[in-house]
Scaffold this motif. Sequence first.
Motif, PDB file in Angstrom:
ATOM      1  N   TYR A 127     -41.089 -50.811  80.531  1.00  0.00           N
ATOM      2  CA  TYR A 127     -41.616 -51.579  79.400  1.00  0.00           C
ATOM      3  C   TYR A 127     -40.569 -52.629  79.019  1.00  0.00           C
ATOM      4  CZ  TYR A 127     -44.407 -47.315  79.190  1.00  0.00           C
ATOM      5  OH  TYR A 127     -45.208 -46.246  79.498  1.00  0.00           O
ATOM      6  N   SER A 128     -40.941 -53.902  79.121  1.00  0.00           N
ATOM      7  CA  SER A 128     -39.999 -54.983  78.829  1.00  0.00           C
ATOM      8  C   SER A 128     -40.584 -55.923  77.784  1.00  0.00           C
ATOM      9  CB  SER A 128     -39.669 -55.773  80.099  1.00  0.00           C
ATOM     10  OG  SER A 128     -40.803 -56.484  80.554  1.00  0.00           O
ATOM     11  N   ILE A 129     -39.703 -56.443  76.933  1.00  0.00           N
ATOM     12  CA  ILE A 129     -40.101 -57.446  75.944  1.00  0.00           C
ATOM     13  C   ILE A 129     -39.937 -58.810  76.590  1.00  0.00           C
ATOM     14  CG2 ILE A 129     -39.621 -58.419  73.681  1.00  0.00           C
ATOM     15  CD1 ILE A 129     -38.623 -55.760  72.782  1.00  0.00           C
ATOM     16  N   GLY A 183     -39.809 -62.345  72.935  1.00  0.00           N
ATOM     17  CA  GLY A 183     -40.173 -61.388  71.891  1.00  0.00           C
ATOM     18  C   GLY A 183     -41.605 -61.442  71.435  1.00  0.00           C
ATOM     19  N   ARG A 184     -42.471 -62.139  72.143  1.00  0.00           N
ATOM     20  CA  ARG A 184     -43.861 -62.273  71.691  1.00  0.00           C
ATOM     21  C   ARG A 184     -44.819 -61.303  72.372  1.00  0.00           C
ATOM     22  NH1 ARG A 184     -44.531 -68.688  72.330  1.00  0.00           N
ATOM     23  NH2 ARG A 184     -43.297 -68.192  74.189  1.00  0.00           N
ATOM     24  N   SER A 185     -44.376 -60.608  73.408  1.00  0.00           N
ATOM     25  CA  SER A 185     -45.268 -59.667  74.082  1.00  0.00           C
ATOM     26  C   SER A 185     -44.454 -58.598  74.787  1.00  0.00           C
ATOM     27  CB  SER A 185     -46.176 -60.387  75.088  1.00  0.00           C
ATOM     28  OG  SER A 185     -45.409 -60.914  76.143  1.00  0.00           O
ATOM     29  N   VAL A 186     -45.139 -57.509  75.126  1.00  0.00           N
ATOM     30  CA  VAL A 186     -44.556 -56.421  75.914  1.00  0.00           C
ATOM     31  C   VAL A 186     -45.327 -56.339  77.218  1.00  0.00           C
ATOM     32  CG1 VAL A 186     -44.218 -53.930  76.082  1.00  0.00           C
ATOM     33  CG2 VAL A 186     -43.750 -55.093  73.941  1.00  0.00           C
ATOM     34  N   ARG A 187     -44.598 -56.263  78.312  1.00  0.00           N
ATOM     35  CA  ARG A 187     -45.220 -56.142  79.625  1.00  0.00           C
ATOM     36  C   ARG A 187     -44.878 -54.782  80.217  1.00  0.00           C
ATOM     37  NH1 ARG A 187     -43.667 -62.284  81.495  1.00  0.00           N
ATOM     38  NH2 ARG A 187     -45.305 -63.318  80.296  1.00  0.00           N
ATOM     39  N   VAL A 188     -45.867 -54.152  80.784  1.00  0.00           N
ATOM     40  CA  VAL A 188     -45.726 -52.818  81.360  1.00  0.00           C
ATOM     41  C   VAL A 188     -45.813 -52.956  82.874  1.00  0.00           C
ATOM     42  CG1 VAL A 188     -46.600 -50.454  81.357  1.00  0.00           C
ATOM     43  CG2 VAL A 188     -46.847 -51.883  79.303  1.00  0.00           C
ATOM     44  N   LEU A 228     -47.815 -55.597  87.448  1.00  0.00           N
ATOM     45  CA  LEU A 228     -48.066 -55.629  86.014  1.00  0.00           C
ATOM     46  C   LEU A 228     -49.278 -54.763  85.674  1.00  0.00           C
ATOM     47  CD1 LEU A 228     -47.351 -56.879  83.235  1.00  0.00           C
ATOM     48  CD2 LEU A 228     -48.949 -58.723  83.783  1.00  0.00           C
ATOM     49  N   ALA A 229     -49.071 -53.737  84.863  1.00  0.00           N
ATOM     50  CA  ALA A 229     -50.158 -52.835  84.478  1.00  0.00           C
ATOM     51  C   ALA A 229     -50.837 -53.293  83.190  1.00  0.00           C
ATOM     52  CB  ALA A 229     -49.628 -51.413  84.319  1.00  0.00           C
ATOM     53  N   HIS A 230     -50.028 -53.674  82.180  1.00  0.00           N
ATOM     54  CA  HIS A 230     -50.582 -54.116  80.900  1.00  0.00           C
ATOM     55  C   HIS A 230     -49.690 -55.201  80.325  1.00  0.00           C
ATOM     56  CE1 HIS A 230     -53.231 -50.592  80.927  1.00  0.00           C
ATOM     57  NE2 HIS A 230     -52.155 -49.847  81.157  1.00  0.00           N
ATOM     58  N   GLN A 231     -50.279 -55.984  79.428  1.00  0.00           N
ATOM     59  CA  GLN A 231     -49.507 -56.921  78.614  1.00  0.00           C
ATOM     60  C   GLN A 231     -49.998 -56.780  77.178  1.00  0.00           C
ATOM     61  OE1 GLN A 231     -48.541 -60.723  80.135  1.00  0.00           O
ATOM     62  NE2 GLN A 231     -48.502 -61.732  78.151  1.00  0.00           N
ATOM     63  N   LEU A 232     -49.081 -56.395  76.286  1.00  0.00           N
ATOM     64  CA  LEU A 232     -49.428 -56.090  74.906  1.00  0.00           C
ATOM     65  C   LEU A 232     -48.855 -57.157  73.988  1.00  0.00           C
ATOM     66  CD1 LEU A 232     -48.449 -52.313  75.052  1.00  0.00           C
ATOM     67  CD2 LEU A 232     -50.663 -53.329  75.610  1.00  0.00           C
ATOM     68  N   ARG A 273     -49.896 -46.451  71.043  1.00  0.00           N
ATOM     69  CA  ARG A 273     -50.108 -45.184  71.726  1.00  0.00           C
ATOM     70  C   ARG A 273     -50.198 -45.497  73.214  1.00  0.00           C
ATOM     71  NH1 ARG A 273     -53.814 -43.498  68.821  1.00  0.00           N
ATOM     72  NH2 ARG A 273     -52.660 -42.022  67.528  1.00  0.00           N
ATOM     73  N   LEU A 274     -49.476 -44.741  74.046  1.00  0.00           N
ATOM     74  CA  LEU A 274     -49.417 -45.028  75.472  1.00  0.00           C
ATOM     75  C   LEU A 274     -50.818 -45.048  76.075  1.00  0.00           C
ATOM     76  CD1 LEU A 274     -46.317 -42.968  76.684  1.00  0.00           C
ATOM     77  CD2 LEU A 274     -46.452 -45.366  76.026  1.00  0.00           C
ATOM     78  N   GLY A 275     -51.083 -46.115  76.793  1.00  0.00           N
ATOM     79  CA  GLY A 275     -52.392 -46.291  77.406  1.00  0.00           C
ATOM     80  C   GLY A 275     -53.322 -47.159  76.594  1.00  0.00           C
TER      81      GLY A 275
END
Length: 946
Positions: free
Chosen positions: A96-98, A102-107, A115-119, A150-152
């Motif tokens: 998990y990286s910012i 600092g505007r998003s989290v990438r999984v 890349l699995a997710h971008q939050l 929450r994870l997922g």
Amino acid sequence: MRLLLLVTIAIFASVTAIFEDQAGKFDWRKQLVGCPAKITFDKVGSKSDRLIVSTAQSVLASLVLNTGNIGWRQIMENPSGSTNGLTFTKDREYIYSISEDGRSVRVWNKNNGVLAHQLPISEQKSEIQAIHVTNQRLHVASGRTLVVFRLGDEKPVETVISKTELTFSAFFQQDDVVIHVSALKNAGKSIELSKITEDGAFEPLKTVEIKDFEPKNCHVQEAYLSCSTGSTLQIVDIFRQKVQKIQLETEILEISGHGPLILARGAKNAQIVEITAENGAQVRKSVDIGAGEALGITENHESVIVTSSDAVRVVFVNSATHFSAKRVKMAENLENSAPKSIFGRKNDKDWEIVIVGEDCHVEFVTVDQNSKSVNLEWSREESLITAVSVEMVDLPLSESQQMIEDEFEDGESNIISAFIRRIQVQFGQLCRQITRSIEKVIYVVTSITKNGNGVADFINSVRSASGSGSAASGPFERDYFNLRKVIIVATSTGTVFGIDSADGRYLWKLWLGEHFQPLESPFDGEKVPLFVQRTTAHYQLDGLASVVFSNKLTHNGVIVSFNPMVGKVVSRNELGYPVKRLSLLPVHTHKHVYPVMLIGKNEEIKIFPSITPEELSATTPYLYLLDIQSQTVQGLKIDISSQKITPVWQGNLGLTAQDDIIAVKGKSFNQKVHSQGRVLVTREVQYKYVNPNLAAIASINRADQHMTITLVDIVTGQIVHSASIGKAAKPIHMVHSENWIAYSYWSDKGRRTELGIIELYEGTEEQHTQKEVFDSKIAEKLPPVVAQQSYIYAQGVDAMSVSETEQGLTTRSILVAHPSGNIHEVSRRLLDANRPMELTQAMREEMMIGYMPEIAVATEEMINYNQTVHRVRGIKTSPSGLESTSLVLAYGTDLFFTRLVPSGTFDILKDDFDHVLISLVLTGLVVGSYVSKRLARSNALASQWS
């Protein structure tokens, strides 16, 4: 049906093999990750087999632990100036990286980097970041925003936005309890502790006071926050909400630690502080360290590792034992810096240590306690990612070429001695050729004995013998077509590399010292000027190159001269003042050295090496100084004999306070122009305006987004031409060559990238009778004729350059680097200001290209095909011994080298030309014709007798 299927498969196979036989033969690529800021050992199963690396260049990568190769690599947005790397954490499956400041989290998937997710987190950029993952939730802090996922899930469970800007943010976990620690901007010396509940809410706990709290002097580990003030170490027990103070003997320079241990480093020693629930914080041990040593603690908290450039020490925390193991000395021509940081762990057999040097040199070593040996497993030169200056130098002459030079450089007038000398040289060349032929014959016989005695085996052996002396494996001497060169690369981290252009291997490495600091350029940022002062064309003398930089302590200029073939330092001179301007003079000394002139802030002049006024009498150096603040340009005349600078002219170029100068491009003094004119369809000659003193200055008006390109003669201060482009914005790139200037810009009106070209001509009458000695002071009859045109370009532009050949005969190509990682070759025939709107029959006969507003971006014109080159900052081109071939090196996050043939290989046979087969066929034809002649004669004689 089967025959048709086989023919179809054969046709497809031949089509796919057309380019595959060339891929990777004349080009190579080095992939880099950057200078590591954070490294963690990642375990798969029962052993650690990879390293998760976050670098200062915003790259997240996985390195194979056994080999150091890149398992996968993810390149984020361009770094915003922070050298702390990406903020990341990991669990068993994901990283998990910012990202995006600092505007998003990438999984990311740990195994393949997918890349699995971008939050999304926030719309505001911030460097105050923290991230933490548990078995159920992901906690993220960026600037004022605190988010719990929450994870997922992609929607946050809780989002809290602070009313005040934060200056510090971190997460701590003990068992299942997670606490967030923050410091408000105007809160003084206090930090806020908040507990994160099971439903994701932030519950305030307590405010803790810390004396002289400064986030940059603090270190975060599992359950403790340790900060230093002078010689005082303050340790905050987050879960007991207690602050403990320890007074150490010396001032604390750096804090590190892991688990319950804290390392407080001073000038000469490091204190090991242990935190326990019963006794609090106590100093367990003191370790003596030197100025060039780095230290760290293993993940199991049992030992402290101290490493230097020649040894590794392991100090056990729980006992008085320690041992030291010597490192294997590097090769003489590979000079590394002192270690900066280390990351280590202890396994069952030995210690595994990753050492990062001041010059971003990364080494992975293992230390065996029983044998007290340090084994170097692999190393990576990551400082090449900061390359800022590149030059290519010819290899030394071969023995046969030196013989030829000796033969024709004999100045004796005696014809008998000249004849004898020539015979001796020719005899030496004959002996050398016979020796090489015997070696090839022995190689062929040996290969046939080992592999077989068929015709195919014989042909393969001959081919192998012909290619056994290739550039990559042959002697370190100039090849026949001068295609192999030494690439000199200077980086902003203080290293200079010599790289073999044949295969990209490192020949030597030069470390410029711990006090190195790059010079500052108003347009290019950090710069390390690199000059080749003497090439290897003069075989009696070694080549000479120099780099100029600044001393970090005194801020004075430093010039280091070295041999570009072996990297050996010839001289090191430190000036008594900072460098304001520097230039390579276009005249050489009696030893064929082009001097470098350095100008200080108070107009001091230094020339390395020194040059006499007699040697400088052929020309008078002129320079220009550009003041970005006042928007003025000043022309200067240099008097070497009196060491004085005389102002010749000064002007403001007609710029206003709203105009910003963004780029300046001049021409190289050694650039060759083969054709002085351009033949028109009417058979008239349009002569080029080739002014070596011309400088192109680009500026943009902030108010109306107007770009102006001004062409100034730096000797007289005359404005030769001024071009205006409306609605233009950054990024701006320019190339200045011969009589034309190519440029790229972002068109706000068209919302696209556009390429422009400006060409200057003297007209149909040549105004300067001797073009080789162009004099700016000679009055011109008429102003230059200017042709200008713009084209639509469907890609962004990161860098631009132009191809260079030995005589300038070959049609030039403009090389354009795309943000996507491609390097596009745009022919000069396409980027032409004189492309007609309508073609006549005469124009078609002259093979002219009609004007079209777009320049097509074809995939077959990408010189790097599928070898993606990320974040290209510059492209260096250099001529070879073949007029058709130009050598190209693109540098950025990756290095890519290749050969370029803008007009095709018109002066050499194709690479796949089968010399062996054609020789055998010719031999067979000659033998066959001779045998047929004898048989025909016998038949004719027999027929007459019959």
